[in-house]
Design a protein around this motif. Structure first.
Motif, PDB file in Angstrom:
ATOM      1  N   LEU A 240      -3.972  22.437   6.149  1.00 14.50           N
ATOM      2  CA  LEU A 240      -4.940  22.067   5.100  1.00 14.50           C
ATOM      3  C   LEU A 240      -4.403  22.337   3.688  1.00 14.50           C
ATOM      4  O   LEU A 240      -5.173  22.598   2.768  1.00 14.50           O
ATOM      5  N   THR A 241      -3.093  22.305   3.542  1.00 14.89           N
ATOM      6  CA  THR A 241      -2.517  22.285   2.191  1.00 14.89           C
ATOM      7  C   THR A 241      -2.606  20.835   1.729  1.00 14.89           C
ATOM      8  O   THR A 241      -2.340  19.916   2.506  1.00 14.89           O
ATOM      9  N   LEU A 242      -2.998  20.650   0.473  1.00 15.92           N
ATOM     10  CA  LEU A 242      -3.257  19.299  -0.016  1.00 15.92           C
ATOM     11  C   LEU A 242      -2.335  18.923  -1.168  1.00 15.92           C
ATOM     12  O   LEU A 242      -1.937  19.785  -1.961  1.00 15.92           O
ATOM     13  N   ILE A 243      -2.059  17.621  -1.258  1.00 15.31           N
ATOM     14  CA  ILE A 243      -1.616  17.048  -2.529  1.00 15.31           C
ATOM     15  C   ILE A 243      -2.806  16.282  -3.068  1.00 15.31           C
ATOM     16  O   ILE A 243      -3.401  15.457  -2.359  1.00 15.31           O
ATOM     17  N   LYS A 244      -3.181  16.579  -4.309  1.00 12.09           N
ATOM     18  CA  LYS A 244      -4.269  15.873  -4.983  1.00 12.09           C
ATOM     19  C   LYS A 244      -3.804  15.479  -6.381  1.00 12.09           C
ATOM     20  O   LYS A 244      -2.814  15.970  -6.873  1.00 12.09           O
ATOM     21  N   GLY A 245      -4.571  14.574  -6.980  1.00 10.55           N
ATOM     22  CA  GLY A 245      -4.254  14.184  -8.352  1.00 10.55           C
ATOM     23  C   GLY A 245      -3.725  12.771  -8.469  1.00 10.55           C
ATOM     24  O   GLY A 245      -3.258  12.376  -9.541  1.00 10.55           O
ATOM     25  N   GLY A 246      -3.840  12.007  -7.358  1.00  9.90           N
ATOM     26  CA  GLY A 246      -3.439  10.595  -7.431  1.00  9.90           C
ATOM     27  C   GLY A 246      -4.197   9.864  -8.531  1.00  9.90           C
ATOM     28  O   GLY A 246      -3.690   8.935  -9.145  1.00  9.90           O
ATOM     29  N   GLY A 247      -5.418  10.328  -8.793  1.00 10.91           N
ATOM     30  CA  GLY A 247      -6.228   9.732  -9.858  1.00 10.91           C
ATOM     31  C   GLY A 247      -6.132  10.530 -11.158  1.00 10.91           C
ATOM     32  O   GLY A 247      -6.836  10.229 -12.127  1.00 10.91           O
ATOM     33  N   GLY A 248      -5.314  11.569 -11.168  1.00 10.67           N
ATOM     34  CA  GLY A 248      -5.084  12.339 -12.393  1.00 10.67           C
ATOM     35  C   GLY A 248      -6.153  13.378 -12.709  1.00 10.67           C
ATOM     36  O   GLY A 248      -6.165  13.932 -13.805  1.00 10.67           O
ATOM     37  N   CYS A 249      -7.014  13.685 -11.738  1.00 12.90           N
ATOM     38  CA  CYS A 249      -8.158  14.580 -12.026  1.00 12.90           C
ATOM     39  C   CYS A 249      -7.947  15.974 -11.454  1.00 12.90           C
ATOM     40  O   CYS A 249      -8.908  16.738 -11.289  1.00 12.90           O
ATOM     41  N   LEU A 250      -6.700  16.318 -11.123  1.00 16.28           N
ATOM     42  CA  LEU A 250      -6.428  17.519 -10.339  1.00 16.28           C
ATOM     43  C   LEU A 250      -6.921  18.819 -10.965  1.00 16.28           C
ATOM     44  O   LEU A 250      -7.367  19.717 -10.252  1.00 16.28           O
ATOM     45  N   THR A 251      -6.871  18.936 -12.285  1.00 11.85           N
ATOM     46  CA  THR A 251      -7.217  20.229 -12.906  1.00 11.85           C
ATOM     47  C   THR A 251      -8.700  20.537 -12.724  1.00 11.85           C
ATOM     48  O   THR A 251      -9.068  21.623 -12.241  1.00 11.85           O
ATOM     49  N   GLN A 252      -9.541  19.587 -13.076  1.00 11.02           N
ATOM     50  CA  GLN A 252     -10.981  19.833 -12.906  1.00 11.02           C
ATOM     51  C   GLN A 252     -11.348  19.893 -11.427  1.00 11.02           C
ATOM     52  O   GLN A 252     -12.250  20.631 -11.030  1.00 11.02           O
ATOM     53  N   GLU A 253     -10.627  19.130 -10.611  1.00 11.99           N
ATOM     54  CA  GLU A 253     -10.889  19.193  -9.164  1.00 11.99           C
ATOM     55  C   GLU A 253     -10.587  20.584  -8.624  1.00 11.99           C
ATOM     56  O   GLU A 253     -11.329  21.127  -7.807  1.00 11.99           O
ATOM     57  N   LYS A 254      -9.485  21.168  -9.097  1.00 15.16           N
ATOM     58  CA  LYS A 254      -9.124  22.501  -8.595  1.00 15.16           C
ATOM     59  C   LYS A 254     -10.103  23.558  -9.107  1.00 15.16           C
ATOM     60  O   LYS A 254     -10.471  24.486  -8.386  1.00 15.16           O
ATOM     61  N   ILE A 255     -10.538  23.412 -10.347  1.00 15.65           N
ATOM     62  CA  ILE A 255     -11.506  24.376 -10.890  1.00 15.65           C
ATOM     63  C   ILE A 255     -12.799  24.332 -10.072  1.00 15.65           C
ATOM     64  O   ILE A 255     -13.326  25.366  -9.650  1.00 15.65           O
ATOM     65  N   VAL A 256     -13.288  23.118  -9.844  1.00 13.64           N
ATOM     66  CA  VAL A 256     -14.558  22.979  -9.112  1.00 13.64           C
ATOM     67  C   VAL A 256     -14.404  23.474  -7.671  1.00 13.64           C
ATOM     68  O   VAL A 256     -15.249  24.220  -7.168  1.00 13.64           O
ATOM     69  N   ALA A 257     -13.302  23.107  -7.017  1.00 14.35           N
ATOM     70  CA  ALA A 257     -13.078  23.575  -5.633  1.00 14.35           C
ATOM     71  C   ALA A 257     -13.018  25.104  -5.596  1.00 14.35           C
ATOM     72  O   ALA A 257     -13.538  25.732  -4.665  1.00 14.35           O
ATOM     73  N   GLY A 258     -12.416  25.688  -6.621  1.00 14.10           N
ATOM     74  CA  GLY A 258     -12.290  27.147  -6.676  1.00 14.10           C
ATOM     75  C   GLY A 258     -13.618  27.854  -6.884  1.00 14.10           C
ATOM     76  O   GLY A 258     -13.733  29.053  -6.626  1.00 14.10           O
ATOM     77  N   CYS A 259     -14.613  27.133  -7.368  1.00 10.11           N
ATOM     78  CA  CYS A 259     -15.943  27.718  -7.596  1.00 10.11           C
ATOM     79  C   CYS A 259     -16.857  27.543  -6.381  1.00 10.11           C
ATOM     80  O   CYS A 259     -18.007  27.982  -6.404  1.00 10.11           O
ATOM     81  N   ALA A 260     -16.362  26.848  -5.354  1.00  6.15           N
ATOM     82  CA  ALA A 260     -17.236  26.508  -4.217  1.00  6.15           C
ATOM     83  C   ALA A 260     -17.061  27.492  -3.066  1.00  6.15           C
ATOM     84  O   ALA A 260     -15.941  27.926  -2.776  1.00  6.15           O
ATOM     85  N   LYS A 261     -18.183  27.803  -2.412  1.00  6.32           N
ATOM     86  CA  LYS A 261     -18.095  28.664  -1.217  1.00  6.32           C
ATOM     87  C   LYS A 261     -17.360  27.925  -0.105  1.00  6.32           C
ATOM     88  O   LYS A 261     -16.671  28.538   0.697  1.00  6.32           O
ATOM     89  N   HIS A 262     -17.573  26.608  -0.037  1.00  2.00           N
ATOM     90  CA  HIS A 262     -16.873  25.792   0.964  1.00  2.00           C
ATOM     91  C   HIS A 262     -16.278  24.575   0.288  1.00  2.00           C
ATOM     92  O   HIS A 262     -16.980  23.888  -0.453  1.00  2.00           O
ATOM     93  N   PHE A 263     -15.018  24.325   0.565  1.00  2.00           N
ATOM     94  CA  PHE A 263     -14.351  23.152  -0.005  1.00  2.00           C
ATOM     95  C   PHE A 263     -13.999  22.209   1.150  1.00  2.00           C
ATOM     96  O   PHE A 263     -13.211  22.566   2.035  1.00  2.00           O
ATOM     97  N   VAL A 264     -14.598  21.035   1.119  1.00  2.00           N
ATOM     98  CA  VAL A 264     -14.480  20.088   2.225  1.00  2.00           C
ATOM     99  C   VAL A 264     -13.746  18.835   1.744  1.00  2.00           C
ATOM    100  O   VAL A 264     -14.117  18.239   0.736  1.00  2.00           O
ATOM    101  N   VAL A 265     -12.722  18.458   2.483  1.00  2.00           N
ATOM    102  CA  VAL A 265     -11.894  17.298   2.118  1.00  2.00           C
ATOM    103  C   VAL A 265     -12.283  16.097   2.974  1.00  2.00           C
ATOM    104  O   VAL A 265     -12.545  16.247   4.173  1.00  2.00           O
ATOM    105  N   ILE A 266     -12.329  14.930   2.346  1.00  2.00           N
ATOM    106  CA  ILE A 266     -12.646  13.690   3.073  1.00  2.00           C
ATOM    107  C   ILE A 266     -11.507  12.701   2.857  1.00  2.00           C
ATOM    108  O   ILE A 266     -11.025  12.532   1.733  1.00  2.00           O
ATOM    109  N   ALA A 267     -11.098  12.051   3.944  1.00  2.00           N
ATOM    110  CA  ALA A 267      -9.930  11.163   3.823  1.00  2.00           C
ATOM    111  C   ALA A 267      -9.900  10.181   4.987  1.00  2.00           C
ATOM    112  O   ALA A 267     -10.503  10.420   6.025  1.00  2.00           O
TER     113      ALA A 267
END
Ligand code: 5RP
Length: 248
Positions: free
Chosen positions: A111-138
């Motif tokens: 469950l190591t991810l590459i994210k940021g294909g859309g360039g939103c990685l920084t805010q995505e990481k901040i929000v994921a870091g604030c969540a009790k559960h981080f769920v990936v959909i693909a």
């Protein structure tokens, strides 16, 4: 791995393999149904797969009268939340989220991810870091044994504009590969992120210790964030070609 979605599996066997777009929808619906409950604060990711998750969130809010607030990870996510009539919040009001749901460009066996294909990685990481559960959909194309096997565009790295050349050179000197400044489709100039920064796409060779690489890249002056999400995801939902959903 748990497999669900048998009704869709039957559909798929009648009509052949399903397309990636349908697979995204299956993953998104399953994740929203399994992880979102009443009175929650929900982090909303970015990209094309999250669109289906927001559709489903809005449907459940209408049908079940769910009371949820949504915190976006990008301008796109903010627009989606507003367009669907969902309640928009932010990390000032909701610094702790019950769950964050987001897409990914590649997901490895740990469950190591590459994210940021859309360039939103920084805010995505901040929000994921604030969540009790981080769920990936693909969809099934993102499922990978080792990073780099599926996603060929490299690891996105958000950089302060004035530092993109030295940061790129330092990364290549220390880790090899190539670091390309991401250009707009028109080629008229670089892609500019929601935070007014640039993106370097670092194409690497071979397997790495991603915790080490992530930490080392983040230490380079001018780096804002990397698209390596190590040890952050709790679950990944993959929509499969046979119409099932695999959960890791
Ligand atoms: C944006 C992202 C996206 O979540 C990632 O690129 C996946 O996008 P899609 O759902 O369109 O495949 O990290 O920065």
């Amino acid at each position: 791995a748990v497999v669900c979605g048998s009704k869709n599996a039957r559909l798929a066997s009648r009509s052949g393999p399903i397309m990636a777009e349908e697979a995204k929808k299956l993953a998104a619906y399953a994740a929203v149904d399994n992880h979102v409950q009443n009175n929650q604060a929900v982090g909303v990711g970015s990209g094309s797969t999250i669109v289906y998750a927001v559709d489903r969130l809005a449907e459940r809010v209408r049908q079940e009268k769910l009371n949820i607030v949504c915190v976006p990870t990008s301008f796109q996510a903010r627009q989606l939340i507003l367009q669907h009539g969902l309640s928009l919040s932010d990390l000032d009001r909701h610094p702790e989220l019950d769950v964050a749901i987001d897409g990914a460009d590649e997901v490895d066996a740990r469950l190591t991810l590459i994210k940021g294909g859309g360039g939103c990685l920084t805010q995505e990481k901040i929000v994921a870091g604030c969540a009790k559960h981080f769920v990936v959909i693909a969809d099934y194309r993102k499922d990978s044994k080792a990073l780099g096997q599926q996603w060929k565009k490299g690891v996105p790295i958000e950089v302060i504009p004035m530092a993109h050349v030295p940061v790129g050179r330092t990364i290549v000197r220390r880790f090899g590969g190539v670091a390309n400044l991401r250009m707009a489709v028109s080629k008229a100039g670089p892609v500019v992120t929601d935070n007014c920064n640039f993106i370097l796409d670092w194409k690497f060779d071979g397997a790495r210790d991603w915790t080490e690489v992530n930490t080392a890249i983040k230490m380079i002056p001018g780096v804002v964030e990397t698209g390596l999400f190590v040890g952050m995801a709790d679950r990944a939902y993959f929509g499969m070609e046979d119409g099932s959903v695999q959960v890791r």
